[in-house]
Design a protein around this motif. Structure first.
Motif, PDB file in Angstrom:
ATOM      1  N   ASP A 158       1.008  -0.230  18.140  1.00  0.00           N
ATOM      2  CA  ASP A 158       1.143  -1.675  18.315  1.00  0.00           C
ATOM      3  C   ASP A 158       2.160  -2.187  17.297  1.00  0.00           C
ATOM      4  OD1 ASP A 158      -0.960  -1.353  20.109  1.00  0.00           O
ATOM      5  OD2 ASP A 158      -2.469  -1.861  18.596  1.00  0.00           O
ATOM      6  N   TYR A 159       3.179  -2.912  17.768  1.00  0.00           N
ATOM      7  CA  TYR A 159       4.288  -3.303  16.899  1.00  0.00           C
ATOM      8  C   TYR A 159       4.638  -4.780  17.059  1.00  0.00           C
ATOM      9  CZ  TYR A 159       5.492   1.576  15.837  1.00  0.00           C
ATOM     10  OH  TYR A 159       5.465   2.871  15.404  1.00  0.00           O
ATOM     11  N   GLN A 160       5.151  -5.315  15.982  1.00  0.00           N
ATOM     12  CA  GLN A 160       5.873  -6.582  15.931  1.00  0.00           C
ATOM     13  C   GLN A 160       5.083  -7.755  16.504  1.00  0.00           C
ATOM     14  OE1 GLN A 160      10.123  -5.958  16.262  1.00  0.00           O
ATOM     15  NE2 GLN A 160      10.295  -7.806  17.480  1.00  0.00           N
ATOM     16  N   PRO A 161       3.955  -8.119  15.890  1.00  0.00           N
ATOM     17  CA  PRO A 161       3.175  -9.249  16.402  1.00  0.00           C
ATOM     18  C   PRO A 161       3.890 -10.574  16.166  1.00  0.00           C
ATOM     19  CG  PRO A 161       2.314  -8.542  14.286  1.00  0.00           C
ATOM     20  CD  PRO A 161       3.376  -7.541  14.662  1.00  0.00           C
ATOM     21  N   THR A 207       0.859  -1.176   0.000  1.00  0.00           N
ATOM     22  CA  THR A 207       0.000   0.000   0.000  1.00  0.00           C
ATOM     23  C   THR A 207       0.895   1.225   0.000  1.00  0.00           C
ATOM     24  OG1 THR A 207      -0.124   0.304   2.407  1.00  0.00           O
ATOM     25  CG2 THR A 207      -1.661  -1.280   1.430  1.00  0.00           C
ATOM     26  N   SER A 208       0.296   2.381   0.140  1.00  0.00           N
ATOM     27  CA  SER A 208       1.083   3.615   0.224  1.00  0.00           C
ATOM     28  C   SER A 208       1.401   3.978   1.672  1.00  0.00           C
ATOM     29  CB  SER A 208       0.314   4.775  -0.426  1.00  0.00           C
ATOM     30  OG  SER A 208      -0.939   4.947   0.201  1.00  0.00           O
ATOM     31  N   ARG A 209       1.095   3.083   2.627  1.00  0.00           N
ATOM     32  CA  ARG A 209       1.370   3.334   4.032  1.00  0.00           C
ATOM     33  C   ARG A 209       2.479   2.392   4.512  1.00  0.00           C
ATOM     34  NH1 ARG A 209      -1.143   7.982   5.672  1.00  0.00           N
ATOM     35  NH2 ARG A 209      -0.729   7.262   7.768  1.00  0.00           N
ATOM     36  N   GLU A 210       2.716   2.389   5.830  1.00  0.00           N
ATOM     37  CA  GLU A 210       3.766   1.531   6.380  1.00  0.00           C
ATOM     38  C   GLU A 210       3.177   0.179   6.769  1.00  0.00           C
ATOM     39  OE1 GLU A 210       6.969   1.262  10.066  1.00  0.00           O
ATOM     40  OE2 GLU A 210       6.000   3.178   9.602  1.00  0.00           O
ATOM     41  N   GLU A 211       3.591  -0.861   6.077  1.00  0.00           N
ATOM     42  CA  GLU A 211       3.224  -2.238   6.389  1.00  0.00           C
ATOM     43  C   GLU A 211       4.523  -2.923   6.808  1.00  0.00           C
ATOM     44  OE1 GLU A 211      -0.009  -2.557   5.916  1.00  0.00           O
ATOM     45  OE2 GLU A 211      -0.329  -0.837   4.611  1.00  0.00           O
ATOM     46  N   SER A 212       4.604  -3.389   8.034  1.00  0.00           N
ATOM     47  CA  SER A 212       5.928  -3.725   8.560  1.00  0.00           C
ATOM     48  C   SER A 212       5.879  -4.878   9.555  1.00  0.00           C
ATOM     49  CB  SER A 212       6.520  -2.477   9.236  1.00  0.00           C
ATOM     50  OG  SER A 212       7.804  -2.732   9.754  1.00  0.00           O
ATOM     51  N   ARG A 213       7.057  -5.497   9.783  1.00  0.00           N
ATOM     52  CA  ARG A 213       7.323  -6.481  10.816  1.00  0.00           C
ATOM     53  C   ARG A 213       6.348  -7.657  10.750  1.00  0.00           C
ATOM     54  NH1 ARG A 213       9.782  -3.035  15.922  1.00  0.00           N
ATOM     55  NH2 ARG A 213      10.286  -1.163  14.749  1.00  0.00           N
ATOM     56  N   ASN A 220       2.163  -5.118  11.505  1.00  0.00           N
ATOM     57  CA  ASN A 220       1.659  -3.827  11.979  1.00  0.00           C
ATOM     58  C   ASN A 220       1.588  -2.852  10.814  1.00  0.00           C
ATOM     59  OD1 ASN A 220       4.748  -3.984  13.336  1.00  0.00           O
ATOM     60  ND2 ASN A 220       4.399  -2.123  12.139  1.00  0.00           N
ATOM     61  N   SER A 221       0.574  -1.988  10.843  1.00  0.00           N
ATOM     62  CA  SER A 221       0.334  -1.049   9.749  1.00  0.00           C
ATOM     63  C   SER A 221      -0.317   0.209  10.301  1.00  0.00           C
ATOM     64  CB  SER A 221      -0.582  -1.680   8.693  1.00  0.00           C
ATOM     65  OG  SER A 221      -0.996  -0.724   7.739  1.00  0.00           O
TER      66      SER A 221
END
Length: 896
Positions: free
Chosen positions: A686-689, A638-644, A657-658
């Motif tokens: 909320d980070y790093q599930p 997407t145009s957002r932050e999709e991470s970890r 997390n996004s």
């Protein structure tokens, strides 16, 4: 029945009157000659179920489903208006009209997708606009209920599902490539159709063309539409980019949800409306200098009148920002009375990355960093003439220019890495791996002043330089004299895991404002040079970045996420140096507004507008070696932050997390379909599930309770449970193989170490004692040891061990091996190999046997960066973050 309204492959539509309810309706009848066709009848009944399942203001309302004397028909809401096909002019819709139709249109499709319904025939004739401007999506006759298992096998084939005219189901001009090839349609096929529809609305022409259906299908499979802003130059480039993402041939490369597209369009609409107000103000001000002088005189000479006018304007703002029929959020509503005083001007227009602006003391020039052939060098632009002069050259990144007060010198940071590159620790993290240099502008001579230091800033009188460095442990703020001699540390902190960076001088020269980084949090602080006393200016869940002190000392300017996007804000300080009012938002654009610099007259800001994003990619690998057996491909883009991202135990889903909804929350994507489900909601970060072994819970860390703690969420119902509640940092949790324990990082002892607790949060205890490095921990397969990286034994490619193992039972610690980074540890399923990211650009595998490591994957120069790789439980996939900044430009803000 009053009269026919239209006909098509799905039936005949009449205008009719319902005598029982006394209202006119649209009555859709399946033609008698095909009423006995089982396939056609099944599609008709499917339409009834699809429409009846929806309740949305922008989707036609179904009243009844009827059958009489063998005739099947629907009665639906009568929509009195014109089709979109009739409304789009040859040059496309005006931007205001475009957004007024596009946002509700996409919102309607998003609502259908959330109910598991794919339209499959989006086209201009299926979109109606009423006389009062309401948008209605018609004809779900080709909708496919993805949840109906018996329909999952239905496909569109050239020799199978044809209309009576012998065409593929759907309308060819708006079909996705997979539909043209006869493959099943899913929600991403609707995304492609929306892209085609929006492209036509924006440009006035179709994205694909051909003299026949065959030619048109060939164009869809082969051709790339001309970017929309090249067809119509006044279109925003970000809109053009959104349309390009919707029209990707590969479904995995498209925007993955209509909801994301709707959110992007809404944000872009706000930006366009603001810019239109600014342009209108500029046109008014351009009528003559005499009018501007009168306006300035009036404000200066009629102070009470100005205050009264401002009070009136604020009252008008509140009145006009009240919730109304348009549904706009009053917190983000714009008003021409106040916004019109602001003026945005783009300074640089290069296709590459242009960033880190810095004002000259006289305000006539801006120094900045620009990318040339893969490396960033320094340039300076004269704002009056537009002339650009290159200041540095070479295959090393030069960043963060800072002018001396007399305008004769520039300080800057030059990469000291072997590859010449310089990247932040995270997308918006702190910079290291650089030295501070001085550049004499008269003759171009340069001298290195400080090793392993970044973010230099001259004091107001030029006698001192502030910078940040990790010379005596964690990163802190330092001050040296004007030639880099006699450095002394200015800031301290109780935790070694808290970092200080990006100092900026107060005009008085006695204080510095700086950024405080605590893993998931980023706040602003002020330190007094004489006493070393410091205080926090911000202390909340919002990410606040590199601050800049205004020349009058009254305001601190900074980029922040606190408005939902990364924009510029300012904080008014009182006489005691503490915040005197809530932060005030200055920009509202859809890009990332960063690296603010304040002109010495205090009337202008320079800043970089960057296009940052992070997507999740996967790479097919050989489980026994980790070597690729296929190409890397986007999984969530997407145009957002999709991470970890983290693999589920059975490798059929990923958690990640996004910030796609404005806050950083957790999401899950099932790999067998396209749906992305939001798991957590609300602010805090909320980070790093990480999954529990039975797949029922996610454990993660979050600041939703005020400080970084360990939490779990039950996937069945979203129930949250907080496991730690200390004021210290509690990060990076990982379940043990049997799910009974959780290992995590904590700095309760004053520095980051490995801790462990039972899954019910009891028995919290420290394991390691040599210092740890954040991000990933890993359990041994037998659950008796935890692998971690020490923060005090690192080297770029070789050196002493930096990965250690600690016994869970007794806490005995022993060295294991050396890896390049250590922050991204992942184990192969058999526990023989360690995967790690090197230099944010390559993936390496390290055998625990001690055999030589080997590179398995890498990005070319300029292709972005890699973070957080993780091996799937079955060993066949590696998931990783791929951050790919899309360039940036320098902009000015005036009239604020």
């Amino acid at each position: 029945i009053l009269r026919p309204l239209g006909a098509g492959g799905m039936g005949i539509v009449y205008l009719a009157r319902d005598p029982r309810l006394g209202r006119e309706v649209a009555l859709k009848v399946l033609p008698p000659e095909v009423a006995t066709d089982p396939e056609r009848l099944a599609r008709f009944e499917r339409e009834a179920r699809s429409v009846a399942a929806l309740n949305h203001p922008n989707i036609v309302t179904l009243h009844t489903v009827e059958e009489a004397e063998g005739v099947h028909f629907l009665t639906m809401e009568r929509v009195d208006g014109t089709t979109l096909q009739e409304r789009v002019p040859p040059r496309g819709l005006p931007l205001e009209s475009f957004f007024r139709i596009a946002v509700p249109l996409v919102d309607a499709v998003a609502a259908a997708h959330q109910r598991g319904i794919v339209h499959r025939d989006l086209k201009p004739s299926n979109v109606m606009v009423t006389a009062d401007g309401r948008v209605k999506v018609l004809d779900f006759g080709l909708a496919k209920l993805r949840r109906d298992a018996d329909e999952e096998e239905e496909t569109l084939t050239a020799g199978g599902s044809l209309t009576e005219e012998g065409q593929l189901l759907g309308t060819v001009a708006y079909m996705a490539p997979e539909q043209v090839r006869g493959e099943p349609a899913d929600i991403r096929s609707d995304i492609f159709a929306l892209g085609s529809l929006l492209y036509e609305m924006a440009t006035g022409r179709q994205g694909f063309d051909g003299d026949s259906a065959a030619d048109l299908m060939s164009s869809i499979l082969r051709d790339e539409p001309l970017p929309a802003h090249e067809v119509r130059p006044e279109l925003p480039r970000h809109l053009s980019r959104l349309l390009t993402l919707c029209l990707k041939k590969d479904p995995d490369e498209r925007l993955q949800s209509a909801l994301d597209l709707r959110n992007e369009l809404r944000e872009l609409e706000r930006e366009v409306l603001e810019e239109e107000v600014l342009r209108s103000a500029a046109r008014v001000s351009a009528r003559g200098p005499r009018r501007r002088r009168l306006w300035a005189w009036g404000l200066a000479g009629l102070g009470l009148l100005a205050v009264g006018a401002l009070v009136w304007a604020v009252g008008l703002v509140r009145e006009r920002a009240a919730p109304g029929a348009n549904g706009r959020d009053p917190a983000t509503a714009l008003t021409s009375e106040l916004v019109a005083r602001r003026q945005l001007t783009q300074v640089t227009f290069g296709s590459g990355l242009e960033e880190w602006p810095a004002w000259s003391p006289d305000g006539s020039r801006i120094a900045y960093s620009a990318e040339v052939e893969g490396f960033r060098n320094l340039f300076v632009q004269d704002l009056d003439s537009g002339e650009v002069t290159r200041l540095t050259e070479g295959a090393r990144d030069d960043l963060q220019p800072a002018w001396s007060p007399d305008g004769r010198e520039l300080l800057f940071v030059r990469s000291n890495r072997p590859d010449g590159k310089m990247e932040p620790s995270d997308l918006l993290g702190y910079y290291d791996s650089g030295d501070v240099w001085r550049l004499e502008l008269e003759d171009g001579a340069s001298t290195r002043l400080l090793e392993d230091a970044v973010h230099p800033a001259f004091s107001p009188d030029g006698s001192a330089i502030a910078f940040d460095a990790s010379w005596a442990g964690p990163r802190r703020i330092w001050v040296a004299d004007g030639r880099g001699h006699n450095p002394r540390q200015i800031t301290t902190d109780s935790s070694e895991e808290v970092l200080h960076t990006a100092p900026s001088w107060a005009p008085s020269g006695d204080r510095l404002v700086f950024r405080i980084v605590e893993t998931t949090r980023s706040d602003l602080g002020v330190v007094e040079l004489a006493s070393g006393m410091s205080l926090r200016l911000t202390d909340d869940e919002f990410t606040d970045l590199h601050p800049a002190w205004g020349p009058g000392g009254e305001f601190v300017y900074f980029p922040s996420y606190r408005g939902g996007g990364m924009n510029l804000w300012r904080l008014r300080l009182g006489s005691d140096g503490r915040p005197a009012a809530p932060p005030e938002q200055l920009t509202t654009g859809a890009g990332d507004d960063l690296q603010v610099s304040v002109a010495h007259d205090g009337a202008r800001l320079a800043f970089a507008v960057l296009q940052l994003n992070s997507d999740l990619w996967r790479l097919a690998v050989d489980p026994s070696t980790g070597r690729p057996v296929g190409s890397a491909e986007p999984l969530v883009a997407t145009s957002r932050e999709e991470s970890r991202g983290a693999w589920s135990p059975d490798a059929t889903a990923i958690a990640f997390n996004s910030d796609r909804g404005g806050h950083m929350n957790l999401f899950v994507r099932e790999l067998g379909g396209d749906a992305v489900r939001q798991v957590t909601r609300g602010p805090g970060g909320d980070y790093q599930p990480q999954w529990s072994p039975d797949g029922s819970h996610l454990v993660f860390f979050s600041s939703r309770a005020g400080s970084a703690d360990i939490w779990t969420v039950r996937l069945e119902d979203g129930h949250l449970e907080q496991l730690t509640s200390e004021s210290s940092l509690e990060l990076d949790p990982f379940y043990s193989p049997d799910g009974r324990q959780i290992a995590y990082h904590s700095d309760r002892s004053g520095r980051l170490e490995v801790w462990v607790m039972r899954a019910d949060r009891s028995g919290q205890r420290q394991l390691s004692g040599i210092g740890a490095k954040s991000h990933f921990l890993r359990w041994s397969r037998d659950g008796e040891r935890v692998f971690f990286t020490s923060a005090y034994a690192t080297s770029p490619l070789s050196g002493p061990p930096n990965v250690y193992q600690v016994e869970v039972a007794g806490g005995s610690t022993s060295p294991l091996l050396h890896v390049a980074s250590g922050g991204h540890l992942s184990l192969s399923p058999d526990g023989r190999l360690v995967l790690d990211a090197a230099g944010h650009r390559e993936l390496w595998v390290y055998p625990l046997s001690g055999a030589d490591p080997y590179r398995v994957f890498g990005l070319a120069s300029g292709e972005g960066r890699i973070d957080y790789p993780t091996w799937s439980r079955d060993g066949h996939w590696v998931l990783f973050d791929r951050a790919d900044p899309k360039g940036g430009d320098i902009w000015l803000l005036e009239g604020f």
